[in-house]
Design a protein around this motif. Structure first.
Motif, PDB file in Angstrom:
ATOM      1  N   PHE A  46      47.938   1.711  -2.721  1.00  0.00           N
ATOM      2  CA  PHE A  46      47.426   0.396  -3.129  1.00  0.00           C
ATOM      3  C   PHE A  46      46.034   0.544  -3.747  1.00  0.00           C
ATOM      4  CE2 PHE A  46      45.023  -3.476  -2.128  1.00  0.00           C
ATOM      5  CZ  PHE A  46      45.853  -4.463  -2.644  1.00  0.00           C
ATOM      6  N   CYS A  47      45.174   1.311  -3.098  1.00  0.00           N
ATOM      7  CA  CYS A  47      43.807   1.504  -3.607  1.00  0.00           C
ATOM      8  C   CYS A  47      43.806   2.261  -4.932  1.00  0.00           C
ATOM      9  CB  CYS A  47      42.960   2.246  -2.576  1.00  0.00           C
ATOM     10  SG  CYS A  47      42.547   1.244  -1.123  1.00  0.00           S
ATOM     11  N   LYS A  48      44.759   3.176  -5.080  1.00  0.00           N
ATOM     12  CA  LYS A  48      44.870   3.897  -6.353  1.00  0.00           C
ATOM     13  C   LYS A  48      45.288   2.941  -7.469  1.00  0.00           C
ATOM     14  CE  LYS A  48      47.182   7.847  -8.535  1.00  0.00           C
ATOM     15  NZ  LYS A  48      48.135   8.981  -8.331  1.00  0.00           N
ATOM     16  N   THR A  49      46.228   2.058  -7.155  1.00  0.00           N
ATOM     17  CA  THR A  49      46.709   1.103  -8.161  1.00  0.00           C
ATOM     18  C   THR A  49      45.602   0.178  -8.633  1.00  0.00           C
ATOM     19  OG1 THR A  49      48.936   1.138  -7.217  1.00  0.00           O
ATOM     20  CG2 THR A  49      48.355  -0.768  -8.581  1.00  0.00           C
ATOM     21  N   TYR A  50      44.761  -0.270  -7.710  1.00  0.00           N
ATOM     22  CA  TYR A  50      43.734  -1.265  -8.045  1.00  0.00           C
ATOM     23  C   TYR A  50      42.317  -0.669  -8.105  1.00  0.00           C
ATOM     24  CZ  TYR A  50      47.333  -4.781  -7.386  1.00  0.00           C
ATOM     25  OH  TYR A  50      48.487  -5.531  -7.500  1.00  0.00           O
ATOM     26  N   ASP A  51      42.234   0.662  -8.107  1.00  0.00           N
ATOM     27  CA  ASP A  51      40.943   1.354  -8.234  1.00  0.00           C
ATOM     28  C   ASP A  51      39.943   0.861  -7.178  1.00  0.00           C
ATOM     29  OD1 ASP A  51      39.123   3.161  -9.295  1.00  0.00           O
ATOM     30  OD2 ASP A  51      38.288   1.696 -10.687  1.00  0.00           O
TER      31      ASP A  51
ATOM     32  N   SER B  66      45.519  12.306  10.733  1.00  0.00           N
ATOM     33  CA  SER B  66      46.086  13.602  10.364  1.00  0.00           C
ATOM     34  C   SER B  66      46.659  13.496   8.955  1.00  0.00           C
ATOM     35  CB  SER B  66      47.179  14.013  11.361  1.00  0.00           C
ATOM     36  OG  SER B  66      48.212  13.036  11.398  1.00  0.00           O
ATOM     37  N   GLY B  67      46.956  14.641   8.359  1.00  0.00           N
ATOM     38  CA  GLY B  67      47.481  14.641   6.998  1.00  0.00           C
ATOM     39  C   GLY B  67      46.405  15.014   5.994  1.00  0.00           C
ATOM     40  N   ASP B  68      46.852  15.293   4.756  1.00  0.00           N
ATOM     41  CA  ASP B  68      45.935  15.736   3.702  1.00  0.00           C
ATOM     42  C   ASP B  68      45.887  14.749   2.539  1.00  0.00           C
ATOM     43  OD1 ASP B  68      48.469  16.115   2.727  1.00  0.00           O
ATOM     44  OD2 ASP B  68      48.074  18.074   1.833  1.00  0.00           O
ATOM     45  N   ASP B  69      46.003  13.458   2.861  1.00  0.00           N
ATOM     46  CA  ASP B  69      46.007  12.456   1.785  1.00  0.00           C
ATOM     47  C   ASP B  69      44.715  12.481   0.974  1.00  0.00           C
ATOM     48  OD1 ASP B  69      48.592  10.879   2.296  1.00  0.00           O
ATOM     49  OD2 ASP B  69      47.668  10.921   4.267  1.00  0.00           O
ATOM     50  N   VAL B  70      43.618  12.877   1.592  1.00  0.00           N
ATOM     51  CA  VAL B  70      42.341  12.926   0.864  1.00  0.00           C
ATOM     52  C   VAL B  70      42.416  13.911  -0.298  1.00  0.00           C
ATOM     53  CG1 VAL B  70      41.342  14.720   2.354  1.00  0.00           C
ATOM     54  CG2 VAL B  70      39.839  13.143   1.135  1.00  0.00           C
ATOM     55  N   ALA B  71      43.292  14.905  -0.207  1.00  0.00           N
ATOM     56  CA  ALA B  71      43.426  15.880  -1.293  1.00  0.00           C
ATOM     57  C   ALA B  71      44.256  15.334  -2.448  1.00  0.00           C
ATOM     58  CB  ALA B  71      44.058  17.165  -0.766  1.00  0.00           C
ATOM     59  N   GLN B  72      44.927  14.206  -2.224  1.00  0.00           N
ATOM     60  CA  GLN B  72      45.832  13.670  -3.237  1.00  0.00           C
ATOM     61  C   GLN B  72      45.325  12.393  -3.894  1.00  0.00           C
ATOM     62  OE1 GLN B  72      49.918  13.436  -1.683  1.00  0.00           O
ATOM     63  NE2 GLN B  72      49.297  14.776  -0.007  1.00  0.00           N
ATOM     64  N   TYR B  73      44.401  11.700  -3.246  1.00  0.00           N
ATOM     65  CA  TYR B  73      43.960  10.401  -3.755  1.00  0.00           C
ATOM     66  C   TYR B  73      42.448  10.411  -4.007  1.00  0.00           C
ATOM     67  CZ  TYR B  73      48.524   8.718  -2.198  1.00  0.00           C
ATOM     68  OH  TYR B  73      49.873   8.534  -2.025  1.00  0.00           O
ATOM     69  N   PRO B  74      42.025  10.292  -5.247  1.00  0.00           N
ATOM     70  CA  PRO B  74      40.586  10.340  -5.554  1.00  0.00           C
ATOM     71  C   PRO B  74      39.807   9.155  -5.004  1.00  0.00           C
ATOM     72  CG  PRO B  74      41.869   9.752  -7.515  1.00  0.00           C
ATOM     73  CD  PRO B  74      42.852  10.163  -6.465  1.00  0.00           C
ATOM     74  N   GLN B  75      40.494   8.078  -4.594  1.00  0.00           N
ATOM     75  CA  GLN B  75      39.799   6.893  -4.078  1.00  0.00           C
ATOM     76  C   GLN B  75      39.323   7.070  -2.632  1.00  0.00           C
ATOM     77  OE1 GLN B  75      42.671   6.751  -5.788  1.00  0.00           O
ATOM     78  NE2 GLN B  75      41.834   5.860  -7.662  1.00  0.00           N
TER      79      GLN B  75
ATOM     80  N   LYS C 106      52.574  -2.528 -15.326  1.00  0.00           N
ATOM     81  CA  LYS C 106      51.602  -2.057 -14.338  1.00  0.00           C
ATOM     82  C   LYS C 106      50.337  -2.908 -14.417  1.00  0.00           C
ATOM     83  CE  LYS C 106      49.124   2.126 -12.930  1.00  0.00           C
ATOM     84  NZ  LYS C 106      48.863   3.562 -13.239  1.00  0.00           N
ATOM     85  N   PRO C 107      49.826  -3.379 -13.267  1.00  0.00           N
ATOM     86  CA  PRO C 107      48.635  -4.229 -13.311  1.00  0.00           C
ATOM     87  C   PRO C 107      47.436  -3.491 -13.886  1.00  0.00           C
ATOM     88  CG  PRO C 107      49.137  -3.531 -11.064  1.00  0.00           C
ATOM     89  CD  PRO C 107      50.295  -3.135 -11.901  1.00  0.00           C
ATOM     90  N   ALA C 108      46.680  -4.176 -14.709  1.00  0.00           N
ATOM     91  CA  ALA C 108      45.485  -3.567 -15.298  1.00  0.00           C
ATOM     92  C   ALA C 108      44.443  -3.329 -14.227  1.00  0.00           C
ATOM     93  CB  ALA C 108      44.923  -4.488 -16.385  1.00  0.00           C
ATOM     94  N   LEU C 109      43.758  -2.177 -14.310  1.00  0.00           N
ATOM     95  CA  LEU C 109      42.714  -1.881 -13.344  1.00  0.00           C
ATOM     96  C   LEU C 109      41.580  -2.883 -13.510  1.00  0.00           C
ATOM     97  CD1 LEU C 109      42.477   2.023 -13.490  1.00  0.00           C
ATOM     98  CD2 LEU C 109      43.554   0.615 -11.751  1.00  0.00           C
TER      99      LEU C 109
ATOM    100  N   GLY D 109      43.394 -11.804  -1.852  1.00  0.00           N
ATOM    101  CA  GLY D 109      42.077 -11.185  -1.771  1.00  0.00           C
ATOM    102  C   GLY D 109      42.103  -9.688  -1.580  1.00  0.00           C
ATOM    103  N   ALA D 110      43.233  -9.129  -1.163  1.00  0.00           N
ATOM    104  CA  ALA D 110      43.274  -7.691  -0.887  1.00  0.00           C
ATOM    105  C   ALA D 110      43.003  -6.873  -2.150  1.00  0.00           C
ATOM    106  CB  ALA D 110      44.618  -7.301  -0.282  1.00  0.00           C
ATOM    107  N   SER D 111      43.638  -7.242  -3.249  1.00  0.00           N
ATOM    108  CA  SER D 111      43.472  -6.462  -4.487  1.00  0.00           C
ATOM    109  C   SER D 111      42.123  -6.690  -5.151  1.00  0.00           C
ATOM    110  CB  SER D 111      44.600  -6.791  -5.465  1.00  0.00           C
ATOM    111  OG  SER D 111      44.560  -8.168  -5.821  1.00  0.00           O
ATOM    112  N   ASP D 112      41.373  -7.688  -4.705  1.00  0.00           N
ATOM    113  CA  ASP D 112      40.053  -7.961  -5.295  1.00  0.00           C
ATOM    114  C   ASP D 112      38.952  -7.087  -4.696  1.00  0.00           C
ATOM    115  OD1 ASP D 112      41.097  -9.967  -6.888  1.00  0.00           O
ATOM    116  OD2 ASP D 112      40.770 -11.517  -5.360  1.00  0.00           O
ATOM    117  N   CYS D 113      39.237  -6.411  -3.581  1.00  0.00           N
ATOM    118  CA  CYS D 113      38.197  -5.651  -2.882  1.00  0.00           C
ATOM    119  C   CYS D 113      37.666  -4.505  -3.754  1.00  0.00           C
ATOM    120  CB  CYS D 113      38.753  -5.068  -1.579  1.00  0.00           C
ATOM    121  SG  CYS D 113      39.204  -6.309  -0.348  1.00  0.00           S
ATOM    122  N   ASP D 114      36.388  -4.253  -3.624  1.00  0.00           N
ATOM    123  CA  ASP D 114      35.787  -3.074  -4.248  1.00  0.00           C
ATOM    124  C   ASP D 114      35.901  -1.866  -3.326  1.00  0.00           C
ATOM    125  OD1 ASP D 114      34.673  -4.424  -6.608  1.00  0.00           O
ATOM    126  OD2 ASP D 114      33.331  -5.401  -5.162  1.00  0.00           O
TER     127      ASP D 114
END
Length: 452
Positions: free
Chosen positions: A186-191, A201-210, A90-93, A164-169
């Motif tokens: 993807f954002c969860k993997t790379y913080d 629509s959907g409740d993804d905000v309830a599942q992903y802290p990012q 797993k890639p390091a954060l 460059g995608a994984s480098d974004c803050d």
């Protein structure tokens, strides 16, 4: 007895849901803690590590956590060799602790094209974001912006593979619901912080802290409107006007408000736009101020209502009338602005475009100089929305670093149009925009914004 039964049913439902969850493949078991149990002992009992147990029960990660008798503990499956190998690979954060000392790496993943309305609106939003970055640069806050055209038929997973995608803050996007989950993973993997700026629509905000979700659902907005109404008009008499608009969805709000008034034992009247003027007049109280609420946001019905109110006032000048409207009415300020002031109108919204603001006028002028065209005719203005979002999130990251959560106590520069502040949706989920306001058109021809 009623309260006990309600609690019993809630508890029964909870226990039932636990047993159902235990039958799924997510957990190996659900353990009910005994008096002398410890989390270390439970981990040993099931031959799992303490970290694995805490990962399955995030509340255990809190410093003040104490296991109590009767607590339900989720027991994860033992990790296989394949799981362990995957963890190793797993890639390091990335370390973002230096974000306050360097350029903030900004990603934009939206439909940035001139093919349709979505593309043109998002191009304008992106332009506003760039203008915010330019403003921040002049104040010593550096940014490095990278943008990808992610159209409705794009596979965003291919975008995420690009350099460059994984480098974004922080990444602003996507626009389409089907692209949310792969970007969130993807954002969860790379913080990476992920801002969903528009309707999904959907409740993804309830599942992903990012996730920072700017969009508010219709149900959330209706509840905010009801709360604001009850706080602002506790002693007023409500008059609901049925406007015979079969296309309107505002009935969800008016019916919910009527139900709340019934529960609070607050009386109100219901009338109809087609009701004869004498009968229409009888719906209004002469000893209390009246608040008029329509079940549509359309301008033709608003125009008819104003005509009936004008006649009512001519016949009985002592009737006190206030209008409680909808965000749609902000589009009608040119033809109806004087009437809004005359009838002490309150418009619930999560944005306010003040055309008289010098800062807003300056931004509009700069936009025209930069891009050789005016902003699109829309409310909210997409360029100003992008500008406000850029100012809010990038200033926040510069000011608070990785601790930035966008909460009300983390003060960031006031917005030109779209004020934001966020609340967590759950202990393990992301952040939801909770800003709400009433735009008040006062009889003295002034306007105030009442923030909640």
């Amino acid at each position: 007895m009623r309260h006990f039964l309600r609690y019993f049913f809630v508890l029964s439902a909870f226990v039932t849901s636990l047993s159902l969850m235990a039958q799924t493949t997510q957990w190996r078991d659900i353990y009910k803690a005994k008096k002398k149990d410890t989390i270390y002992g439970i981990a040993q009992k099931y031959n799992i590590t303490l970290d694995e147990l805490k990962e399955a029960n995030p509340e255990m990660k809190k410093e003040d956590y104490q296991l109590k008798k009767g607590d339900f503990v989720f027991i994860p499956f033992e990790k296989t060799k394949a799981d362990v190998e995957a963890e190793k690979n797993k890639p390091a954060l990335p370390d973002r602790s230096d974000i306050q000392k360097r350029a903030i790496r900004v990603g934009v993943m939206l439909p940035l094209h001139n093919v349709d309305g979505d593309g043109r609106r998002m191009v304008e939003y992106y332009r506003g974001l760039l203008m915010a970055c330019d403003s921040l640069r002049r104040q010593g806050i550096s940014t490095d912006v990278r943008a990808w055209n992610v159209a409705i038929d794009s596979d965003i997973r291919e975008t995420l593979l690009q350099e460059g995608a994984s480098d974004c803050d922080i990444i602003f996007g996507p626009l389409y619901t089907k692209q949310v989950k792969p970007l969130a993973n993807f954002c969860k993997t790379y913080d990476i912080r992920m801002v969903i700026p528009f309707s999904i629509s959907g409740d993804d905000v309830a599942q992903y802290p990012q996730i920072f979700q700017v969009y508010q659902s219709g149900a959330w907005q209706n509840q905010a409107m009801i709360s604001a109404y009850l706080e602002r008009f506790p002693n007023h008499h409500a008059v609901f006007i049925d406007c015979n608009d079969s296309t309107s969805r505002k009935g969800a709000f008016t019916m919910a408000l009527r139900k709340q008034l019934d529960e609070n034992k607050i009386t109100y009247n219901v009338t109809n736009l087609k009701t004869p003027d004498d009968a229409f007049s009888k719906a209004f109280n002469r000893s209390k101020p009246n608040v008029v609420i329509l079940n549509t946001g359309r301008s033709p019905e608003l125009n008819q209502t104003l005509a009936k109110l004008n006649l009512l006032r001519q016949r009985d000048a002592g009737v006190a009338v206030t209008l409680f409207g909808y965000t749609d009415w902000l589009l009608y300020t040119e033809p109806f602005g004087d009437y809004f002031h005359r009838y002490d109108t309150y418009i619930p919204t999560n944005f306010y475009y003040n055309a008289q603001s010098r800062s807003t006028q300056q931004l509009e002028q700069n936009y025209k100089q930069w891009f050789k065209e005016d902003m699109l005719f829309a409310l909210p203005h997409f360029a100003i929305t992008g500008y406000d979002h850029g100012q809010f999130f990038l200033r926040g990251l510069h000011q608070y670093g990785t601790a930035f959560r966008g909460t009300k106590d983390q003060r960031v520069k006031a917005a030109l149009q779209t004020q934001l502040y966020f609340k967590p949706v759950s202990q393990t989920g992301g952040m939801q925009n909770s800003h709400f306001m009433l735009v008040h058109y006062k009889p003295n021809k002034t306007i105030e914004a009442i923030n909640y």
